[in-house]
Design a protein around this motif. Structure first.
Motif, PDB file in Angstrom:
ATOM      1  N   ASP A 188       1.115  -1.148   0.019  1.00 45.92           N
ATOM      2  CA  ASP A 188      -0.001   0.031   0.032  1.00 45.92           C
ATOM      3  C   ASP A 188       0.823   1.148   0.118  1.00 45.92           C
ATOM      4  O   ASP A 188       1.836   1.235  -0.519  1.00 45.92           O
ATOM      5  CB  ASP A 188      -1.059  -0.227   1.432  1.00 45.92           C
ATOM      6  CG  ASP A 188      -1.674  -1.327   1.282  1.00 45.92           C
ATOM      7  OD1 ASP A 188      -2.243  -1.772   0.073  1.00 45.92           O
ATOM      8  OD2 ASP A 188      -1.971  -1.831   2.145  1.00 45.92           O
ATOM      9  N   THR A 207       0.867   8.030  -1.681  1.00 44.23           N
ATOM     10  CA  THR A 207       0.174   7.007  -2.053  1.00 44.23           C
ATOM     11  C   THR A 207      -1.095   7.200  -3.422  1.00 44.23           C
ATOM     12  O   THR A 207      -1.270   8.706  -3.488  1.00 44.23           O
ATOM     13  CB  THR A 207      -0.755   6.600  -0.902  1.00 44.23           C
ATOM     14  OG1 THR A 207      -1.307   5.435  -1.478  1.00 44.23           O
ATOM     15  CG2 THR A 207      -1.668   7.545  -0.692  1.00 44.23           C
ATOM     16  N   LEU A 210      -6.382   4.354  -2.391  1.00 41.34           N
ATOM     17  CA  LEU A 210      -7.311   2.915  -2.462  1.00 41.34           C
ATOM     18  C   LEU A 210      -7.821   2.896  -4.006  1.00 41.34           C
ATOM     19  O   LEU A 210      -8.126   4.035  -4.875  1.00 41.34           O
ATOM     20  CB  LEU A 210      -8.753   3.065  -1.811  1.00 41.34           C
ATOM     21  CG  LEU A 210      -8.409   2.850  -0.249  1.00 41.34           C
ATOM     22  CD1 LEU A 210     -10.086   2.717   0.411  1.00 41.34           C
ATOM     23  CD2 LEU A 210      -7.520   1.930   0.213  1.00 41.34           C
ATOM     24  N   GLY A 219      -7.764   9.962   1.114  1.00 42.60           N
ATOM     25  CA  GLY A 219      -7.539   9.123   2.151  1.00 42.60           C
ATOM     26  C   GLY A 219      -6.769   9.777   3.280  1.00 42.60           C
ATOM     27  O   GLY A 219      -6.934  11.007   3.355  1.00 42.60           O
ATOM     28  N   SER A 221      -3.521   9.659   4.016  1.00 40.01           N
ATOM     29  CA  SER A 221      -2.075   9.722   3.656  1.00 40.01           C
ATOM     30  C   SER A 221      -1.822  11.247   3.601  1.00 40.01           C
ATOM     31  O   SER A 221      -0.604  11.574   4.160  1.00 40.01           O
ATOM     32  CB  SER A 221      -1.664   9.053   2.476  1.00 40.01           C
ATOM     33  OG  SER A 221      -2.015   7.707   2.639  1.00 40.01           O
ATOM     34  N   THR A 240      -0.898   3.160   7.385  1.00 37.05           N
ATOM     35  CA  THR A 240      -1.262   2.354   6.059  1.00 37.05           C
ATOM     36  C   THR A 240      -2.463   1.573   6.101  1.00 37.05           C
ATOM     37  O   THR A 240      -2.691   1.261   7.261  1.00 37.05           O
ATOM     38  CB  THR A 240      -0.192   1.751   5.639  1.00 37.05           C
ATOM     39  OG1 THR A 240      -0.458   0.865   4.242  1.00 37.05           O
ATOM     40  CG2 THR A 240       0.282   0.490   6.352  1.00 37.05           C
ATOM     41  N   GLY A 241      -3.109   1.555   5.097  1.00 36.39           N
ATOM     42  CA  GLY A 241      -4.377   0.842   5.099  1.00 36.39           C
ATOM     43  C   GLY A 241      -5.786   1.579   4.823  1.00 36.39           C
ATOM     44  O   GLY A 241      -5.526   2.641   3.996  1.00 36.39           O
TER      45      GLY A 241
HETATM   46  C1  SD4 Z   1      -5.512   5.355   1.577  1.00 32.48           C
HETATM   47  N1  SD4 Z   1      -4.045   4.680   3.597  1.00 32.48           N
HETATM   48  O1  SD4 Z   1      -5.604   6.132   0.535  1.00 32.48           O
HETATM   49  C2  SD4 Z   1      -4.271   4.923   2.086  1.00 32.48           C
HETATM   50  C3  SD4 Z   1      -3.959   3.811   0.960  1.00 32.48           C
HETATM   51  C4  SD4 Z   1      -3.398   2.411   1.629  1.00 32.48           C
HETATM   52  O2  SD4 Z   1      -4.245   0.362   1.582  1.00 32.48           O
HETATM   53  O3  SD4 Z   1      -2.527   2.579   2.553  1.00 32.48           O
HETATM   54  N2  SD4 Z   1      -3.939   1.678   0.956  1.00 32.48           N
HETATM   55  O4  SD4 Z   1      -6.595   5.135   2.442  1.00 32.48           O
END
Ligand code: SD4
Length: 330
Positions: A188, A207, A210, A219, A221, A240-241
């Motif tokens: 990610d 990033t 998603l 998001g 980030s 992350t996430g």
């Molecule tokens: C988001 N945290 O845009 C970021 C992207 C990511 O799993 O880490 N994706 O939500």
């Protein structure tokens, strides 16, 4: 501070949820300079940041240089060039940078056509009276400052998007990008936090967000306090996430404030994860969030909701990938 009553409350709550016991602050040796990044792809990014840290350079220059590596890597479909697009086929990038010395920070969100959003974010921090520029305004600012327009949608990401369009089902799952790419090396967001030789602390986070999000979705980030926070009096954290969960809980700021109260980096990440789980245990079963933290002594730690989060560390003592502890046995 972690008093006895709080400790008992946390222990009973975690055992109710089947949360694994963490040996908080597990004796990880303190050192500086040091750079740590989310995911194992952080190793190459750390190596770039290390060149600057090791030469006595500034932490913000180091983290910028570090995260530019995955931003430019077209095989990485979750950061920068080659990132998976939104559901309209547009690659929109989120990034931020922070200097913990004076809480200077800069951020761009929903920025299109620019390979290195982190450098635009740094310029926002250094040359404008603002913290955050978004969408067309961010692009206009980038172009006015010499950045060039690039098509970020690579043939591979375009092909994957067109495949996704056949069903157009938006079902983010744990460690999401792996679901779409089937590529174990595709992770990610990169969040990078570091301490330079002077003891100053900073971080960067970047990033493509998603995959197949709604156009305009931003998001955690690029949001200072959510995806990243750095305060040289205390330490730094990044995430992350699933960004929506991190935004709801002001995740990285929460982690830094917990460290300010005396928690170790790992304990602080664990408590932030537990807060997400506690407020919606059902939702937490289906999504991943991982936090990574570093305190001013150079101690570090991480914690995630689910198994699968790892992080890369580089210092004079080691260059290593650590597996994060996690809360739920999914
Ligand atoms: C988001 N945290 O845009 C970021 C992207 C990511 O799993 O880490 N994706 O939500």
């Amino acid at each position: 501070m972690l008093d006895r009553r709080n400790f008992i409350r946390i222990s009973s709550f975690t055992s109710l949820l089947g949360i694994t016991k963490a040996t908080a602050g597990a004796g990880i040796p303190a050192t500086k300079p040091i750079v740590i990044s989310t995911w194992d792809f952080g190793k190459a990014a750390n190596a770039e940041a290390w060149k600057i840290l090791n030469a006595g350079g500034k932490v913000v220059d180091a983290v910028e240089a570090g995260v530019k590596i995955p931003e430019a890597d077209e095989s990485n479909q979750s950061v920068g060039y080659g990132g998976l697009p939104d559901r309209d086929g547009r690659v929109t990038l989120d990034a931020c940078i922070m200097d913990g010395a004076n809480l200077a920070c800069g951020s761009v969100a929903c920025l299109e056509h620019i390979v290195h959003p982190i450098s635009v974010a740094k310029l926002v921090m250094q040359t404008t009276p603002h913290v955050m520029l978004v969408g067309d305004g961010a692009l206009q600012f980038a172009l006015a400052n010499g950045f060039t327009k690039t098509n970020l949608l690579t043939p591979k990401s375009e092909k994957d998007w067109k495949e996704w369009l056949k069903k157009a089902e938006y079902k983010p799952v744990i460690n999401i990008e792996k679901q779409f790419t089937g590529d174990k090396n595709n992770h990610d967001t990169i969040g990078m936090i570091a301490i330079d030789a002077t003891g100053n602390i900073g971080g960067a986070c970047t990033t493509s967000g998603l995959a197949y999000k709604m156009h305009g979705r931003v998001g955690d980030s690029p949001i200072i306090g959510a995806g990243l926070y750095a305060d040289s009096e205390v330490g730094a954290a990044t995430s992350t996430g699933m960004g929506e969960e991190v935004i709801r809980t002001c995740g990285s700021h929460t982690v830094v404030e917990l460290m300010r109260q005396g928690y170790s980096p790992e304990q602080a990440c664990k408590k932030a994860v537990e807060r997400i789980i506690k407020r919606n245990p059902e939702r937490a079963k289906t999504l991943q969030v991982g936090f990574l933290a570093l305190n001013k002594k150079g101690e570090f730690g991480a914690y995630a909701i689910h198994k699968g989060f790892n992080y890369a560390v580089k210092s004079n003592k080691e260059e290593k990938i650590y597996e994060s502890k996690y809360a739920l046995n999914s």
